[in-house]
Design a protein around this motif. Structure first.
Motif, short mmCIF file in Angstrom:
data_model
loop_
_atom_site.label_atom_id
_atom_site.label_comp_id
_atom_site.label_asym_id
_atom_site.label_seq_id
_atom_site.Cartn_x
_atom_site.Cartn_y
_atom_site.Cartn_z
N UNK A 17 11.50 71.58 -84.76
CA UNK A 17 12.13 72.53 -83.84
C UNK A 17 12.51 73.80 -84.61
N UNK A 18 12.62 74.90 -83.88
CA UNK A 18 13.10 76.17 -84.43
C UNK A 18 14.44 76.47 -83.78
N UNK A 19 15.45 76.74 -84.59
CA UNK A 19 16.79 76.99 -84.08
C UNK A 19 17.30 78.31 -84.65
N UNK A 20 17.71 79.23 -83.75
CA UNK A 20 18.18 80.56 -84.15
C UNK A 20 19.68 80.66 -83.90
N UNK A 21 20.42 81.06 -84.93
CA UNK A 21 21.88 81.09 -84.85
C UNK A 21 22.39 82.50 -85.14
N UNK A 22 23.31 83.00 -84.33
CA UNK A 22 23.91 84.30 -84.59
C UNK A 22 25.25 84.43 -83.87
N UNK A 23 26.07 85.35 -84.34
CA UNK A 23 27.37 85.63 -83.73
C UNK A 23 27.13 86.41 -82.43
N UNK A 24 27.72 85.94 -81.32
CA UNK A 24 27.58 86.67 -80.06
C UNK A 24 28.92 87.16 -79.51
N UNK A 25 30.03 86.68 -80.09
CA UNK A 25 31.34 87.14 -79.63
C UNK A 25 32.28 87.24 -80.82
N UNK A 26 32.91 88.39 -80.98
CA UNK A 26 33.88 88.59 -82.07
C UNK A 26 35.28 88.61 -81.48
N UNK A 27 36.27 88.32 -82.34
CA UNK A 27 37.65 88.44 -81.87
C UNK A 27 38.06 89.92 -81.90
N UNK A 28 39.31 90.21 -81.58
CA UNK A 28 39.76 91.59 -81.46
C UNK A 28 39.73 92.34 -82.80
N UNK A 29 39.66 91.59 -83.90
CA UNK A 29 39.63 92.24 -85.21
C UNK A 29 38.22 92.21 -85.82
N UNK A 30 37.24 91.85 -85.01
CA UNK A 30 35.85 91.88 -85.47
C UNK A 30 35.39 90.65 -86.23
N UNK B 191 23.90 89.18 -89.20
CA UNK B 191 22.79 88.33 -89.63
C UNK B 191 22.48 87.20 -88.65
N UNK B 192 21.20 86.93 -88.50
CA UNK B 192 20.72 85.78 -87.73
C UNK B 192 20.04 84.81 -88.69
N UNK B 193 20.36 83.52 -88.56
CA UNK B 193 19.67 82.49 -89.33
C UNK B 193 18.65 81.80 -88.43
N UNK B 194 17.46 81.58 -88.96
CA UNK B 194 16.41 80.87 -88.23
C UNK B 194 16.01 79.65 -89.06
N UNK C 222 11.08 73.84 -79.31
CA UNK C 222 10.07 73.09 -80.05
C UNK C 222 9.20 74.09 -80.82
N UNK C 223 8.91 73.76 -82.07
CA UNK C 223 8.11 74.66 -82.90
C UNK C 223 6.63 74.53 -82.54
N UNK C 224 5.90 75.65 -82.51
CA UNK C 224 4.44 75.55 -82.30
C UNK C 224 3.74 74.92 -83.50
N UNK C 225 4.43 74.89 -84.65
CA UNK C 225 3.88 74.29 -85.87
C UNK C 225 4.46 72.88 -86.03
N UNK D 48 26.13 81.48 -81.19
CA UNK D 48 25.18 80.88 -80.25
C UNK D 48 23.94 80.43 -80.99
N UNK D 49 23.42 79.27 -80.60
CA UNK D 49 22.16 78.77 -81.10
C UNK D 49 21.17 78.62 -79.97
#
Length: 254
Positions: free
Chosen positions: A135-148, A117-120, A159-162, A154-155
């Motif tokens: 502002x618009x900020x997008x957050x998601x997992x980009x690196x997992x440990x060895x057990x997933x 999942x990504x949060x915006x 700047x938001x166009x709105x 990463x975020x």
């Protein structure tokens, strides 16, 4: 809006990441790639180390756009919650609520689905000119440990166009594998709209009149008007413009 008095740190701790399952040699290489990209990107980029419960990296654009001390940005791993200090205080409190709610949602899923999942977010932040901007900020997992398990998040902030003045943050959750868009589950239960109410409010937002909505959905105009009244009552607003704005801020219109 309830979070059972759980903090984001307590939710992070539930990952129970073992030092044996994180490879910092590998991550240092990948961080270097992100740093290189950040120097040509106009976005503000940051990473969070869930294992160490701290910021791992922040790009120089945080100094350029939002006025942070450049030295602090370069030493982000020693600065605690530095990046939060320029978020509007009201929005900061809402962000914490959403982070906790999202963590509770994630831990309700099977482990193999938790990183999908990504949060915006859209919220207000003080810029270099000491003015609040959206502002618009997008957050998601980009690196997992060895057990997933989620290890590095990463975020990417822009700047938001709105730049319409806002009172509540806006949040969207997207399943990156399926494309499914989820409404925020922190909407108070008495303000949840039914599928039909959402459908009608979306048509109202597009400019359709009640008689046109009735024809389009094969309903009576009496039924459509009843739905309109229910929507206003549920969202505790006086007109459909306010209803649309409130529903959008809750993330239940998309």
């Amino acid at each position: 809006m309830t979070t059972n008095n759980i903090t984001p740190e307590e939710l992070w701790a539930r990952q129970q990441i073992s030092p044996l399952d994180v490879d910092y040699d590998l991550w240092n290489e990948r961080r270097a790639s992100i740093q290189t990209f950040s120097r040509i990107s106009q976005s503000c980029i940051f990473t969070v180390d869930v294992f160490k419960e701290r910021y791992d990296f922040a790009s120089d654009n945080f100094a350029t756009i939002f006025g942070y001390n450049p030295t602090w940005i370069k030493t982000i791993r020693k600065q605690g919650d530095l990046l939060e200090e320029r978020i509007h205080p009201d929005d900061r409190a809402q962000l914490v609520e959403h982070q906790i709610e999202h963590g509770q949602f994630i831990y309700s899923l099977p482990r193999e689905q938790r990183n999908d999942y990504q949060q915006i977010f859209q919220f207000r932040m003080l810029n270099v000119r000491q003015k609040y901007v959206n502002v618009i900020s997008r957050h998601q997992v980009i690196q997992k440990d060895k057990k997933g398990k989620a290890w590095i998040i990463m975020g990417v902030m822009d700047l938001s166009p709105d730049q319409t003045p806002m009172e509540r943050i806006k949040r969207t959750v997207i399943n990156r594998k399926t494309g499914e868009i989820l409404a925020s589950t922190v909407v108070p239960s008495n303000q949840q709209l039914t599928k039909r109410e959402k459908e009608i409010l979306l048509l109202i937002r597009r400019g359709f009149l009640s008689k046109e909505i009735a024809f389009k959905l094969n309903l009576s105009i009496y039924t459509v008007n009843n739905h309109r009244k229910n929507i206003l009552a549920k969202l505790n607003v006086d007109n459909v413009i306010e209803a649309i704005n409130r529903a959008e801020s809750y993330g239940i219109l998309y």
